[in-house]
Design a protein around this motif. Structure first.
Motif, PDB file in Angstrom:
ATOM      1  N   MET A  18      -2.178   2.565  -1.518  1.00  0.00           N
ATOM      2  CA  MET A  18      -2.835   3.089  -0.912  1.00  0.00           C
ATOM      3  C   MET A  18      -4.287   3.855  -0.790  1.00  0.00           C
ATOM      4  N   ASP A  19      -3.831   5.453  -1.643  1.00  0.00           N
ATOM      5  CA  ASP A  19      -5.135   5.880  -2.386  1.00  0.00           C
ATOM      6  C   ASP A  19      -5.381   5.392  -3.338  1.00  0.00           C
ATOM      7  N   ASP A  20      -6.264   3.815  -3.651  1.00  0.00           N
ATOM      8  CA  ASP A  20      -6.223   3.705  -4.254  1.00  0.00           C
ATOM      9  C   ASP A  20      -7.748   2.662  -4.187  1.00  0.00           C
ATOM     10  N   PRO A  21      -8.610   2.976  -3.754  1.00  0.00           N
ATOM     11  CA  PRO A  21      -9.736   1.766  -2.897  1.00  0.00           C
ATOM     12  C   PRO A  21      -9.896   0.541  -3.882  1.00  0.00           C
ATOM     13  N   THR A  22      -9.276   1.198  -5.160  1.00  0.00           N
ATOM     14  CA  THR A  22     -10.089  -0.771  -6.441  1.00  0.00           C
ATOM     15  C   THR A  22      -8.664  -1.195  -5.381  1.00  0.00           C
ATOM     16  N   LEU A  23      -7.245  -0.934  -5.537  1.00  0.00           N
ATOM     17  CA  LEU A  23      -6.272  -1.857  -5.072  1.00  0.00           C
ATOM     18  C   LEU A  23      -6.306  -2.051  -3.432  1.00  0.00           C
ATOM     19  N   PHE A  24      -6.273  -0.608  -3.057  1.00  0.00           N
ATOM     20  CA  PHE A  24      -6.298  -1.494  -1.305  1.00  0.00           C
ATOM     21  C   PHE A  24      -7.575  -0.493  -0.570  1.00  0.00           C
ATOM     22  N   PRO A  25      -7.942  -1.320   0.607  1.00  0.00           N
ATOM     23  CA  PRO A  25      -9.523  -0.896   1.222  1.00  0.00           C
ATOM     24  C   PRO A  25      -9.036   0.201   2.336  1.00  0.00           C
ATOM     25  N   ALA A  26      -9.844   1.256   1.859  1.00  0.00           N
ATOM     26  CA  ALA A  26      -9.351   2.180   2.562  1.00  0.00           C
ATOM     27  C   ALA A  26      -9.486   2.309   3.599  1.00  0.00           C
ATOM     28  N   GLN A  27     -10.302   1.481   4.963  1.00  0.00           N
ATOM     29  CA  GLN A  27     -10.966   1.493   6.129  1.00  0.00           C
ATOM     30  C   GLN A  27      -8.964   0.583   7.146  1.00  0.00           C
ATOM     31  N   ALA A  59       1.058  -1.222  -0.165  1.00  0.00           N
ATOM     32  CA  ALA A  59       0.091  -0.293  -0.211  1.00  0.00           C
ATOM     33  C   ALA A  59       0.986   1.592  -0.355  1.00  0.00           C
ATOM     34  N   THR A  60       2.688   1.295   0.577  1.00  0.00           N
ATOM     35  CA  THR A  60       2.783   2.685   0.585  1.00  0.00           C
ATOM     36  C   THR A  60       3.635   2.631  -0.757  1.00  0.00           C
ATOM     37  N   LEU A  61       3.859   1.890  -1.752  1.00  0.00           N
ATOM     38  CA  LEU A  61       4.166   2.350  -3.365  1.00  0.00           C
ATOM     39  C   LEU A  61       3.627   3.533  -4.024  1.00  0.00           C
ATOM     40  N   THR A  62       4.828   3.818  -4.523  1.00  0.00           N
ATOM     41  CA  THR A  62       4.105   4.417  -5.393  1.00  0.00           C
ATOM     42  C   THR A  62       3.836   4.036  -7.283  1.00  0.00           C
ATOM     43  N   LEU A  63       2.925   4.836  -7.518  1.00  0.00           N
ATOM     44  CA  LEU A  63       2.803   3.943  -8.946  1.00  0.00           C
ATOM     45  C   LEU A  63       2.880   4.825  -9.855  1.00  0.00           C
ATOM     46  N   ASP A  64       3.179   4.861 -10.884  1.00  0.00           N
ATOM     47  CA  ASP A  64       4.026   5.564 -11.948  1.00  0.00           C
ATOM     48  C   ASP A  64       2.616   6.388 -11.973  1.00  0.00           C
ATOM     49  N   SER A  65       1.010   6.313 -11.598  1.00  0.00           N
ATOM     50  CA  SER A  65       0.364   6.976 -12.461  1.00  0.00           C
ATOM     51  C   SER A  65       0.354   8.503 -11.588  1.00  0.00           C
TER      52      SER A  65
END
Ligand SMILES: NC(=O)c1ccc[n+]([C@@H]2O[C@H](COP(=O)([O-])OP(=O)(O)OC[C@H]3O[C@@H](n4cnc5c(N)ncnc54)[C@H](OP(=O)(O)O)[C@@H]3O)[C@@H](O)[C@H]2O)c1
Length: 233
Positions: free
Chosen positions: A135-144, A124-130
């Motif tokens: 962690m900021d993408d709820p489709t990749l990591f649950p916000a809760q 979740a801590t990784l930065t994407l090339d986008s």
């Protein structure tokens, strides 16, 4: 016959050695002929496969000051602990500095010149090339679960304030999903930003553990977080 190609035999303390990741890392380190001190909160609760180069001791990662004599005997620490074996119902009362405090305390009490620390990271801590963090993408990591990701993110900031020779090796989201491969060697280290494909890849614990063992035998990552992802051939 050990599988290592280098001859650097390390003495390594593995915090959380009886956990899913800790067990794989311990096995890989022993396979590479390193000496392992398994640091367990309650050694009577866990059975590790016996090995002549393995010793288990009682210790708590949240109280490394009590482990100062042990730390003096090792060149490296692998931090594989988690406050949550499964996602908790609530993060009420959770200390976001859980990991930060541990690494700061280890730095303070670990009294020897060569001090390599490898921390198991969180996808979740990784930065994407986008430009977005996982962690900021709820489709990749649950916000809760964000507080847990925040705790891992703070660990990196804390490590930067230490004089440890540290590396965070971050597995992808499909960590532990694969059956263990026979060799466990087909991985690569990826600097951030990582692709979405890398962040969501599958990686067995054994393959990841091989990366940890290799980074202890022949360090290549210093003062940085990298992703451990399957090697694309
Ligand atoms: N995709 C991903 O990014 C991903 C996926 C999974 C895990 N991880 C990371 O991998 C690491 C390990 O996770 P895991 O799946 O192996 O967890 P796990 O199976 O729950 O194992 C954690 C181990 O840590 C021990 N532990 C907890 N607190 C401790 C303390 N204060 N002192 C000493 N030992 C302590 C526990 O022992 P007890 O028996 O005493 O409780 C347990 O054996 C964590 O940092 C986690 O965030 C990342």
């Amino acid at each position: 016959m050990p599988a290592t190609s280098d001859n650097t035999r390390q003495r390594v303390a593995v915090f959380g050695a009886a956990g899913r990741v800790g067990r794989a890392v311990t096995a890989a380190l022993l396979h590479q002929d390193h000496h392992v001190t398994a640091v367990l909160r309650d050694p009577t609760r866990h059975e590790l496969p016996p090995h002549p180069q393995l010793r288990a001791i009682q210790g708590d990662a949240q109280h490394p000051e009590r482990l100062a004599p042990v730390l003096r005997t090792v060149e490296a620490v692998v931090l594989a602990v988690t406050p949550f074996t499964a996602p908790p119902q609530s993060f009420d009362g959770f200390d976001l500095d859980y990991y930060a405090k541990i690494v700061i305390a280890i730095d303070e009490v670990w009294d020897r010149p060569d001090r390599r620390l490898i921390a198991v990271g969180l996808t979740a801590t990784l930065t994407l090339d986008s430009g977005q963090r996982v962690m900021d993408d709820p489709t990749l990591f649950p916000a809760q679960l964000r507080p847990f990701a925040e705790a891992h993110a703070r660990e990196l900031l804390a490590l930067r304030t230490t004089t440890l020779d540290w590396a965070i090796l971050t597995p992808p989201a499909g960590f532990g999903a694969q059956p263990e491969p026979a060799t466990g060697q087909e991985y690569q280290l990826a600097a951030e930003p990582v692709t979405r494909e890398q962040a969501t890849a599958q990686l067995s614990h054994a393959r990841y553990a091989h990366a940890v063992a290799a980074e202890l035998g022949t360090p290549t990552v210093h003062g940085a977080r990298v992703a451990v992802v399957p090697r694309v051939t």
